[in-house]
Design an enzyme around this catalytic site. Structure first.
Site, PDB file in Angstrom:
ATOM      1  N   ARG A 121       0.831  -1.194   0.000  1.00 31.86           N
ATOM      2  CA  ARG A 121       0.000   0.000   0.000  1.00 31.86           C
ATOM      3  C   ARG A 121       0.873   1.255   0.000  1.00 31.86           C
ATOM      4  O   ARG A 121       1.808   1.374   0.800  1.00 31.86           O
ATOM      5  CB  ARG A 121      -0.923   0.017   1.225  1.00 31.86           C
ATOM      6  CG  ARG A 121      -1.902  -1.154   1.227  1.00 31.86           C
ATOM      7  CD  ARG A 121      -2.888  -1.074   2.350  1.00 31.86           C
ATOM      8  NE  ARG A 121      -3.725  -2.273   2.385  1.00 31.86           N
ATOM      9  CZ  ARG A 121      -4.660  -2.520   3.306  1.00 31.86           C
ATOM     10  NH1 ARG A 121      -4.877  -1.633   4.261  1.00 31.86           N
ATOM     11  NH2 ARG A 121      -5.374  -3.625   3.265  1.00 31.86           N
TER      12      ARG A 121
ATOM     13  N   ARG B 202       0.383  -6.153  12.882  1.00 30.15           N
ATOM     14  CA  ARG B 202      -0.257  -5.492  14.031  1.00 30.15           C
ATOM     15  C   ARG B 202      -0.462  -6.467  15.183  1.00 30.15           C
ATOM     16  O   ARG B 202      -0.445  -6.067  16.354  1.00 30.15           O
ATOM     17  CB  ARG B 202      -1.571  -4.851  13.609  1.00 30.15           C
ATOM     18  CG  ARG B 202      -1.370  -3.671  12.672  1.00 30.15           C
ATOM     19  CD  ARG B 202      -2.584  -2.782  12.561  1.00 30.15           C
ATOM     20  NE  ARG B 202      -2.311  -1.621  11.716  1.00 30.15           N
ATOM     21  CZ  ARG B 202      -3.082  -0.562  11.599  1.00 30.15           C
ATOM     22  NH1 ARG B 202      -4.218  -0.503  12.277  1.00 30.15           N
ATOM     23  NH2 ARG B 202      -2.761   0.436  10.810  1.00 30.15           N
TER      24      ARG B 202
ATOM     25  N   SER C  89     -10.765  -5.405  10.102  1.00 30.28           N
ATOM     26  CA  SER C  89     -11.955  -4.684   9.649  1.00 30.28           C
ATOM     27  C   SER C  89     -12.772  -5.663   8.819  1.00 30.28           C
ATOM     28  O   SER C  89     -12.319  -6.131   7.767  1.00 30.28           O
ATOM     29  CB  SER C  89     -11.529  -3.472   8.813  1.00 30.28           C
ATOM     30  OG  SER C  89     -12.595  -2.596   8.606  1.00 30.28           O
TER      31      SER C  89
ATOM     32  N   ARG D 184       1.826   1.392  10.318  1.00 28.80           N
ATOM     33  CA  ARG D 184       1.372   1.725   8.966  1.00 28.80           C
ATOM     34  C   ARG D 184       2.551   1.586   8.003  1.00 28.80           C
ATOM     35  O   ARG D 184       3.416   2.453   7.928  1.00 28.80           O
ATOM     36  CB  ARG D 184       0.804   3.151   8.947  1.00 28.80           C
ATOM     37  CG  ARG D 184      -0.091   3.441   7.759  1.00 28.80           C
ATOM     38  CD  ARG D 184      -0.732   4.821   7.903  1.00 28.80           C
ATOM     39  NE  ARG D 184      -1.583   4.902   9.074  1.00 28.80           N
ATOM     40  CZ  ARG D 184      -2.853   4.510   9.103  1.00 28.80           C
ATOM     41  NH1 ARG D 184      -3.417   4.008   8.015  1.00 28.80           N
ATOM     42  NH2 ARG D 184      -3.571   4.622  10.208  1.00 28.80           N
TER      43      ARG D 184
ATOM     44  N   GLU E 132      -7.056  -0.566  15.525  1.00 29.41           N
ATOM     45  CA  GLU E 132      -7.694  -1.525  14.598  1.00 29.41           C
ATOM     46  C   GLU E 132      -6.717  -2.602  14.153  1.00 29.41           C
ATOM     47  O   GLU E 132      -5.589  -2.317  13.766  1.00 29.41           O
ATOM     48  CB  GLU E 132      -8.220  -0.755  13.380  1.00 29.41           C
ATOM     49  CG  GLU E 132      -8.962  -1.649  12.388  1.00 29.41           C
ATOM     50  CD  GLU E 132      -8.238  -1.758  11.053  1.00 29.41           C
ATOM     51  OE1 GLU E 132      -8.116  -2.893  10.572  1.00 29.41           O
ATOM     52  OE2 GLU E 132      -7.796  -0.721  10.527  1.00 29.41           O
TER      53      GLU E 132
END
Length: 421
Positions: free
Chosen positions: A258, A387, A348, A273, A345
């Site tokens: 990403r 994560r 999701s 991130r 988070e």
């Protein structure tokens, strides 16, 4: 993608759904453009009908010895006109498709309204955050162990990359294997090893294109996958599957790539991130009447991973202003990070209804029936491996700087009980 007929039949409901997402009404634009295209399509049909009729008139005139030249002249003019009208139909169709392609899915009726993450609603919590005196963040722990190297990653790749070494590299692999074993052995998912590069059509199908191209990495004619949701969901693109076989449940461990174009300045330290990270994905392919139950089930699958690892979490339902583009309802599972003194988070889980299926032309048909239905698609992390590693480091940190390994992971770590410098 949206159902044009539904927009024509109930434009108020369509605009109301967009309004809940904070967007302007668009039904009139869609309907007006659709009407223009349909008028041109009707014109083309009339022109074709006239050509067929004229061909018969020309033949009859010749047989009867009459002058057919006026009809031939008319057909010559029509022949010149048809390509112009066909091009107009293509242009209007492309404009309509482009408009629809940029409109997000409409939220379910029970999704809470809200402008942003402040409107999200907590559904439940599990576990008690550990009491740690002066907890450190994961990057402090990893660097102190000598097993997390951001400088080496930056030298070769730039920002938002990490090099893991020794016990932490093994812990990342152990977490992924543990998740896959649970999802395939207990939760009924089929493991898939999908391509890591896809064409633009696959990304259009799941909704990343055209709106979010800046968040993707491109390599020639292909894109690196931002998540394995893309190849897993596209397993049913352009297919009609048997309703009786549903639901399909797929899982995969893949790296994700990403650009994080919209995240400048956010989570610049550590592994929260990254441009590249590992994730275990879950994808559900369901009949319309199965998707709500499948959504609840999939959320529990993600929660189970954290419970087995003893990681406290909370589950929230996202409000209309915080939902993803393709989702009609999303649950976020947030894991407790002592170093940040916050829930973050880690999964999701979204029910996209028939939104992606319409873009992919993915349908199902019951045995003995002629009519097809668009499938419903669901996706969620099961969970994000990086994560989860962060959560293990921070929740299991010890006063001496070592990391206690959760019991569930010890068989995957050759029996080791802790990670030390």
């Amino acid at each position: 993608m949206h159902d044009l007929r539904a927009i024509r039949e109930n434009p108020e409901a369509f605009d109301r759904g967009l309004g809940r997402r904070g967007l302007a009404a668009l039904s009139s634009s869609v309907i007006e453009l659709d009407a223009r295209r349909r008028a041109v399509q009707t014109q083309l049909q009339e022109m074709q009908a006239r050509r067929n009729e004229a061909a018969k008139e020309i033949g009859l005139a010749k047989r009867e010895g009459r002058d057919a030249q006026p009809i031939l002249d008319e057909m010559a003019q029509l022949k010149e006109r048809v390509p112009e009208v066909e091009e107009e139909e293509r242009r209007l169709g492309a404009e309509l498709d482009g408009l629809l392609a940029g409109i997000p899915n409409l939220p379910d009726d029970d999704v809470p309204d809200g402008p942003d993450e402040s409107g999200n609603v907590e559904v439940r919590r599990w576990g008690t955050p550990p009491e740690i005196a002066a907890p450190k963040q994961h990057y402090e722990l990893g660097e102190a162990l000598g097993l997390m190297d951001f400088e080496a990653a930056a030298r070769m790749s730039g920002a938002r990359f990490t090099v893991l070494k020794g016990g932490l590299a093994r812990l990342e692999r152990a977490l992924a294997d543990f998740m896959l074993d649970i999802h395939t052995g207990e939760h009924g998912y089929t493991e898939i090893a999908p391509p890591l590069m896809v064409r633009d059509t696959a990304l259009f199908g799941t909704g990343q294109l055209p709106k979010f191209e800046e968040d993707l990495f491109k390599a020639g004619d292909h894109y690196l996958i931002p998540t394995s949701e893309v190849p897993l969901t596209n397993l049913v693109s352009d297919q009609i599957v048997a309703t009786e076989e549903l639901p399909y449940r797929y899982t995969a461990l893949t790296p994700c790539f990403r650009a994080e174009a919209g995240s400048a300045g956010r989570d610049t330290r550590g592994m929260i991130r990254q441009h590249q990270f590992w994730k275990v994905e879950m994808v559900g392919i369901a009949a319309p009447d199965q998707s709500e139950a499948e959504h609840q089930r999939m959320t529990r699958c993600a929660e189970t991973i954290l419970e087995r690892l003893g990681l406290p979490y909370r589950t929230i339902v996202l409000c209309t202003g915080d939902m993803g583009f393709s989702s009609r309802k999303t649950y976020d599972v947030e894991v407790w990070l002592p170093g940040q003194n916050a829930y973050r988070e880690i999964s999701s889980i979204s029910n996209c209804g028939d939104f992606q299926a319409r873009r992919m032309k993915a349908r199902c048909r019951a045995k003995g029936e002629k009519q097809t239905q668009f499938l419903h698609t669901l996706n969620g992390s099961g969970v994000a491996v990086g994560r989860c590693l962060i959560a293990v480091l921070e929740n299991y940190q010890q006063p001496d700087g070592s990391i206690l390994i959760p019991e569930a992971l010890r068989p995957y770590m050759r029996g080791a009980e802790r990670i030390t410098a």
